[in-house]
Design a protein around this motif. Structure first.
Motif: not given
Lengths: 263, 305
Positions: A4-5, A28, A56-57, A93, B99, B135, B139
């Motif tokens: 994202x982004x 987004x 988010x991870x 990631x 992550x 963003x 995280x």
């Protein structure tokens, strides 16, 4: 596709030449995949913008499912794997994103891929020229793609993935013909489309997103044919290495036993 | 460590005269308040510019920086002194590894702090992130939560949010000020959520934001000072913000054995056990016994009695 982004939607707008998908600097604006189609003189261009694959991870299975369902019965001619030029780490990631794309669409998608690096009008960090920075950044990301897609060293020549630079902001420098250019002076929009065209005509098959691909490998089905074979091996192992020796020991034991005094 | 000589902050002299003057003034202000030591802890995700910021504040390349990989495998403390004032800056490895927030890195940070600063205090936390990030996600909240769990919520009384890559060209349709404003707001909201700062408490936790541009290409003013797009010389500005936080009257974070060992999950809530047992006895067991007795009493006698 990509995290994202990173500039996926901005890149789509740049290629089409108009603001076809919404872009926001802070969130987004692509909750689900969108296909933009334009035709000209009998030629049709379809570009599919997708939501970022990381939430988010972790890689979002939900987003992947949405993308796969959207693409049912379409053939992907080219994949643009988008990331920022001005990012300073490639980590697990990124590998997970590549792995997820590979698991969903098959390794062959990387025969039809272009790595797109956005924010190309960057001032490199101290002590590195723009070319050095670009070179190391590309190398880093390509290595990550090879690892995530499990491309072996032997196979490397088969998977020469091109890299294209992109600068989507209105502040992009222009040449004397008013074309948006990279720091090297290359007009980047024709350059990107040229790279896409080369990949489309590289002789490798496009990826047909059929039902089988979408359902993905069913873990229960996998290796089902091996079950009878494994049972046969186990049975023969038990017979020859366990049962027969035990029978022999019993026979030997009986033979050695002294006759009872009352016989 | 008692007899160890702390290096003289000679690098302060390589700053342009106008910056040097401002820095010396700020150090003077601290000394007037009887603050002779300033200990700054620098934390954040990887690749955001923590080490570069440390180098910029000290004025020399004291910690290694690479564009492509972390060069900070473990925390490093840099100490410099000048005219009886000591500055300690602790650079740390990035808290996120592919992550998830790395417990291992957190443990390393706490044990290093135990070695560098046992029974001493952290005066200021620099929470570093990039200005040019688009963003803020879960995280980021996890990183803030991890810092809060390790050091206590009060660390946010002594925090400065540092945004690097400040010499940014904002995205189309946004002015630099609008972009900075939205970006700060976004990140501060994330800090409040991750640190569980309630709306009532907000006024108590007014966390300042400082902009930083560590590259050699940073624009300069007529005095040769590195400036932000607004024209403000950013090094004195950052040190001024740090000084204000140091003198804001809130306590620094004491690095004691308890902090280093961290909250022991087994100890937590131990005192509640007798209370819970008592509640169970009075509100569960006794009523059940009574219902059983009542049930026995209501039972009709059998005909063969």
């Amino acid at each position: 596709m990509g995290k994202g982004g990173v500039g996926k939607s901005s890149t789509v707008n740049s290629i089409i030449g108009e603001r076809v998908v919404t872009v926001s600097a802070f969130q987004s604006e692509t909750p689900r995949p969108v296909m933009v189609s334009r035709s000209r003189s009998g030629f049709t261009l379809n570009i599919i913008d997708t939501p970022g694959l990381v939430e988010g991870g972790y890689v979002s299975d939900q987003v992947l499912e949405t993308i796969k369902r959207f693409l049912l019965n379409k053939t992907i001619d080219v994949l643009l794997y988008v990331d920022r030029l001005d990012a300073y780490r490639v980590d697990n990631m990124d590998k997970q994103v590549v792995k997820a794309i590979t698991d969903s669409f098959g390794k062959k998608i990387w025969h039809k891929a272009v790595v797109v690096l956005t924010h190309a009008q960057l001032s490199p960090p101290d002590a590195l020229s723009y070319e050095e920075f670009f070179s190391k950044r590309s190398e880093s990301l390509l290595k990550c793609v090879r690892q995530g897609a499990r491309i072996s060293k032997k196979d490397l020549q088969n998977f020469a993935i091109p890299v294209a630079l992109v600068e989507n902001s209105g502040r992009c420098n222009k040449n004397e013909h008013d074309e948006k250019i990279l720091p090297s002076g290359t007009p980047w929009i024709p350059n990107l489309v040229h790279t896409i065209t080369d990949v489309a005509l590289n002789g490798k098959e496009g990826i047909l997103v059929d039902q089988k691909l979408i359902e993905g490998p069913n873990a229960n089905e996998r290796g089902k044919l091996y079950i009878p074979l494994i049972l046969a091996v186990q049975a023969s192992f038990r017979y020859f290495f366990v049962i027969k020796p035990i029978q022999k020991w019993i026979k030997d034991d009986i033979a050695r036993e002294t006759k009872p005094s009352w016989d």
